[in-house]
Motif scaffolding. Sequence first.
Motif, PDB file in Angstrom:
ATOM      1  N   LYS A  13      22.768  44.726  46.710  1.00 36.41           N
ATOM      2  CA  LYS A  13      21.813  43.555  47.188  1.00 36.41           C
ATOM      3  C   LYS A  13      22.212  42.289  46.814  1.00 36.41           C
ATOM      4  O   LYS A  13      23.175  42.141  45.855  1.00 36.41           O
ATOM      5  N   VAL A  14      22.175  41.388  47.740  1.00 36.57           N
ATOM      6  CA  VAL A  14      22.262  39.890  47.548  1.00 36.57           C
ATOM      7  C   VAL A  14      21.188  39.134  47.193  1.00 36.57           C
ATOM      8  O   VAL A  14      20.155  39.248  48.087  1.00 36.57           O
ATOM      9  N   ASP A  15      20.895  38.337  46.158  1.00 38.12           N
ATOM     10  CA  ASP A  15      19.618  37.696  45.730  1.00 38.12           C
ATOM     11  C   ASP A  15      19.598  36.280  46.492  1.00 38.12           C
ATOM     12  O   ASP A  15      20.563  35.874  46.952  1.00 38.12           O
ATOM     13  N   THR A  16      18.616  35.696  46.096  1.00 39.01           N
ATOM     14  CA  THR A  16      18.313  34.255  46.938  1.00 39.01           C
ATOM     15  C   THR A  16      19.415  33.423  46.232  1.00 39.01           C
ATOM     16  O   THR A  16      19.828  32.505  46.870  1.00 39.01           O
ATOM     17  N   LYS A  17      20.052  33.559  45.211  1.00 43.43           N
ATOM     18  CA  LYS A  17      20.881  32.801  44.400  1.00 43.43           C
ATOM     19  C   LYS A  17      22.378  33.012  45.048  1.00 43.43           C
ATOM     20  O   LYS A  17      23.482  32.599  44.500  1.00 43.43           O
ATOM     21  N   GLY A  18      22.669  34.194  45.731  1.00 39.85           N
ATOM     22  CA  GLY A  18      23.801  34.752  46.468  1.00 39.85           C
ATOM     23  C   GLY A  18      24.530  35.508  45.285  1.00 39.85           C
ATOM     24  O   GLY A  18      25.648  35.732  45.543  1.00 39.85           O
ATOM     25  N   ARG A  19      23.782  36.112  44.416  1.00 43.51           N
ATOM     26  CA  ARG A  19      24.333  36.870  43.444  1.00 43.51           C
ATOM     27  C   ARG A  19      24.496  38.373  43.893  1.00 43.51           C
ATOM     28  O   ARG A  19      23.544  38.925  44.260  1.00 43.51           O
ATOM     29  N   VAL A  20      25.591  38.942  43.739  1.00 40.85           N
ATOM     30  CA  VAL A  20      25.875  40.235  44.171  1.00 40.85           C
ATOM     31  C   VAL A  20      26.619  40.966  43.100  1.00 40.85           C
ATOM     32  O   VAL A  20      27.834  40.483  42.399  1.00 40.85           O
ATOM     33  N   SER A  21      26.223  42.145  42.808  1.00 47.03           N
ATOM     34  CA  SER A  21      27.025  42.960  41.890  1.00 47.03           C
ATOM     35  C   SER A  21      28.064  43.535  42.439  1.00 47.03           C
ATOM     36  O   SER A  21      28.277  43.942  43.537  1.00 47.03           O
ATOM     37  N   ILE A  22      29.466  43.609  41.956  1.00 46.82           N
ATOM     38  CA  ILE A  22      30.613  44.094  42.140  1.00 46.82           C
ATOM     39  C   ILE A  22      30.793  45.352  41.709  1.00 46.82           C
ATOM     40  O   ILE A  22      30.498  45.896  40.583  1.00 46.82           O
ATOM     41  N   PRO A  23      31.095  46.488  42.848  1.00 44.18           N
ATOM     42  CA  PRO A  23      31.151  47.761  42.075  1.00 44.18           C
ATOM     43  C   PRO A  23      32.005  47.783  40.789  1.00 44.18           C
ATOM     44  O   PRO A  23      32.951  47.256  40.613  1.00 44.18           O
ATOM     45  N   ALA A  24      31.604  48.854  40.004  1.00 44.35           N
ATOM     46  CA  ALA A  24      31.926  48.738  38.458  1.00 44.35           C
ATOM     47  C   ALA A  24      33.371  48.970  38.766  1.00 44.35           C
ATOM     48  O   ALA A  24      34.276  48.592  37.755  1.00 44.35           O
ATOM     49  N   ALA A  25      33.848  50.106  39.818  1.00 45.63           N
ATOM     50  CA  ALA A  25      35.512  50.349  39.768  1.00 45.63           C
ATOM     51  C   ALA A  25      36.099  49.332  40.192  1.00 45.63           C
ATOM     52  O   ALA A  25      37.322  49.066  39.644  1.00 45.63           O
ATOM     53  N   PHE A  26      35.730  48.401  41.175  1.00 46.70           N
ATOM     54  CA  PHE A  26      36.593  47.155  41.484  1.00 46.70           C
ATOM     55  C   PHE A  26      36.538  46.100  40.470  1.00 46.70           C
ATOM     56  O   PHE A  26      37.655  45.551  40.328  1.00 46.70           O
ATOM     57  N   ARG A  27      35.746  46.136  39.394  1.00 47.55           N
ATOM     58  CA  ARG A  27      35.755  45.261  38.254  1.00 47.55           C
ATOM     59  C   ARG A  27      36.874  45.472  37.380  1.00 47.55           C
ATOM     60  O   ARG A  27      37.659  44.628  36.964  1.00 47.55           O
ATOM     61  N   LYS A  28      37.122  47.010  37.212  1.00 43.49           N
ATOM     62  CA  LYS A  28      38.411  47.389  36.367  1.00 43.49           C
ATOM     63  C   LYS A  28      39.650  46.768  37.023  1.00 43.49           C
ATOM     64  O   LYS A  28      40.478  46.398  36.133  1.00 43.49           O
ATOM     65  N   VAL A  29      39.681  46.963  38.374  1.00 42.93           N
ATOM     66  CA  VAL A  29      40.669  46.416  38.859  1.00 42.93           C
ATOM     67  C   VAL A  29      41.107  45.084  38.774  1.00 42.93           C
ATOM     68  O   VAL A  29      42.381  44.564  38.483  1.00 42.93           O
ATOM     69  N   LEU A  30      40.019  44.382  39.005  1.00 45.25           N
ATOM     70  CA  LEU A  30      40.010  42.951  38.701  1.00 45.25           C
ATOM     71  C   LEU A  30      40.672  42.530  37.488  1.00 45.25           C
ATOM     72  O   LEU A  30      41.549  41.630  37.275  1.00 45.25           O
ATOM     73  N   ALA A  31      40.025  43.175  36.544  1.00 44.89           N
ATOM     74  CA  ALA A  31      40.526  42.867  35.122  1.00 44.89           C
ATOM     75  C   ALA A  31      41.950  43.188  35.043  1.00 44.89           C
ATOM     76  O   ALA A  31      42.638  42.280  34.173  1.00 44.89           O
ATOM     77  N   SER A  32      42.217  44.452  35.490  1.00 39.19           N
ATOM     78  CA  SER A  32      43.733  44.621  35.130  1.00 39.19           C
ATOM     79  C   SER A  32      44.789  43.761  36.130  1.00 39.19           C
ATOM     80  O   SER A  32      46.030  43.585  35.877  1.00 39.19           O
ATOM     81  N   GLY A  33      44.229  42.952  37.030  1.00 41.18           N
ATOM     82  CA  GLY A  33      45.012  42.173  37.834  1.00 41.18           C
ATOM     83  C   GLY A  33      44.807  40.482  37.494  1.00 41.18           C
ATOM     84  O   GLY A  33      45.194  39.891  38.383  1.00 41.18           O
ATOM     85  N   ASP A  34      44.260  40.573  36.226  1.00 45.85           N
ATOM     86  CA  ASP A  34      43.777  38.994  35.750  1.00 45.85           C
ATOM     87  C   ASP A  34      45.085  38.793  34.606  1.00 45.85           C
ATOM     88  O   ASP A  34      44.505  39.555  33.435  1.00 45.85           O
ATOM     89  N   PRO A  35      45.917  37.920  34.410  1.00 44.93           N
ATOM     90  CA  PRO A  35      46.725  37.872  33.642  1.00 44.93           C
ATOM     91  C   PRO A  35      46.205  37.375  32.485  1.00 44.93           C
ATOM     92  O   PRO A  35      46.430  37.362  31.173  1.00 44.93           O
ATOM     93  N   ASP A  36      45.077  36.535  32.480  1.00 44.40           N
ATOM     94  CA  ASP A  36      44.355  35.687  31.496  1.00 44.40           C
ATOM     95  C   ASP A  36      43.290  36.593  30.853  1.00 44.40           C
ATOM     96  O   ASP A  36      42.581  36.279  29.794  1.00 44.40           O
ATOM     97  N   PHE A  37      43.221  37.779  31.426  1.00 45.12           N
ATOM     98  CA  PHE A  37      41.947  38.660  30.815  1.00 45.12           C
ATOM     99  C   PHE A  37      42.185  39.043  29.690  1.00 45.12           C
ATOM    100  O   PHE A  37      43.124  39.642  29.209  1.00 45.12           O
ATOM    101  N   SER A  38      41.069  39.131  28.569  1.00 44.67           N
ATOM    102  CA  SER A  38      41.095  39.789  27.550  1.00 44.67           C
ATOM    103  C   SER A  38      39.796  40.490  27.323  1.00 44.67           C
ATOM    104  O   SER A  38      38.934  40.217  27.912  1.00 44.67           O
ATOM    105  N   GLU A  39      39.858  41.446  26.468  1.00 42.51           N
ATOM    106  CA  GLU A  39      38.603  42.269  26.204  1.00 42.51           C
ATOM    107  C   GLU A  39      37.499  41.703  26.055  1.00 42.51           C
ATOM    108  O   GLU A  39      37.448  40.953  25.157  1.00 42.51           O
ATOM    109  N   GLY A  40      36.541  42.160  26.561  1.00 37.83           N
ATOM    110  CA  GLY A  40      35.203  41.536  26.631  1.00 37.83           C
ATOM    111  C   GLY A  40      35.061  40.291  27.354  1.00 37.83           C
ATOM    112  O   GLY A  40      33.865  39.911  27.595  1.00 37.83           O
TER     113      GLY A  40
END
Lengths: 168, 168
Positions: A13-40
């Motif tokens: 779903k995309v709400d009126t503010k434009g917010r969309v959930s990113i599939p949980a599996a994709f979030r993990k890939v994003l985290a591992s591809g972000d050099p500045d990512f820190s746990e939490g």
Amino acid sequence: MSQQWFIGESHHKVDTKGRVSIPAAFRKVLASGDPDFSEGANPQVVVVYGDARRNYLECMTIKAMNKIQRKMLKMPPASPQRRALQKMYSTQALVTSVDETGRLVLPAKLRNKIGISNEAVFAGIGENFQIWSTETYEIENGLVTGDDDFDPDLDPSHYLFGDDEDEE
Amino acid sequence: MSQQWFIGESHHKVDTKGRVSIPAAFRKVLASGDPDFSEGANPQVVVVYGDARRNYLECMTIKAMNKIQRKMLKMPPASPQRRALQKMYSTQALVTSVDETGRLVLPAKLRNKIGISNEAVFAGIGENFQIWSTETYEIENGLVTGDDDFDPDLDPSHYLFGDDEDEE
DNA sequence: TTGATTACCATGAATTCCCATGGCATCCCT
DNA sequence: AGGGATGCCATGGGAATTCATGGTAATCAA
């Protein structure tokens, strides 16, 4: 090391503010591809909305973006190729980050571009993923355009044949 | 390290005094590229308006400017190349700073140079960004000049293909 | 003095942050 | 095998903050 590729397809779903959930599996890939990512913390995403012929958004990790930027810097500064790439990947792109609840905010401009009303499709493509409006996705992905070397009626796995690289 | 590149495109009003808001995302990059920046202060910007053929302003961080200056110093002092660069990047440039409210003041001379009436476009190009008048931007970026190796109808991402650097 | 530049204050809209809920799947205990 | 209990996931609403932009007063330069 969790997951390295964006794989899967899902509707959100995309709400009126434009917010969309990113599939949980994709979030993990994003985290591992972000050099500045820190746990939490919240991983960053790059959204490319450039090319006018595309009616989807191309999303990728920071690492992937850096790689593209490096490639562009190696090209002759005034070449039309480099200009076209820069326009698409630097000018008509957006760096943002996943929020606390795992969502992404798509500004109105981007939503209009791809014609999203209230539902989006996330399609994993391996190194990146695409965001489509549900309606467009259904239409666009029904028809597959063929050229001389491509047969839409053939099982795609045929194109995997030959020249195997080493295992793993 | 927040954000490393100028990425994105946005439109901003220019008032009668020449004040323009700098996109918030760009301000962060400017701050991180300013060696003298301290929390709560206003980051500095470099605006290059030199070349007569350009109808936009090239803006960059202090760090980027220092890099250019160092490059110039390595060139033969009397060479026409070095002179041309110095004229553009040293003589016809302006070092200024973002004000309290996140704005930049463009002197009348610079506004005339790029033909700004009352709206400007900010275009991120990675290591730097450009300021255009809205009208010029629309025209200039509609037409893409092609040469033998460049096809305006092709999706730009094609030019990224090949020659992969090592995986990181 | 007069035009221009800089500093200071004000406001609506957009965006971000924070908290809340319902559903589904998993785990665990007996 | 039943039946919680736990936890992650998708989604919603309102409050708080930031952003872009406008105006007015003060300062400067010639």
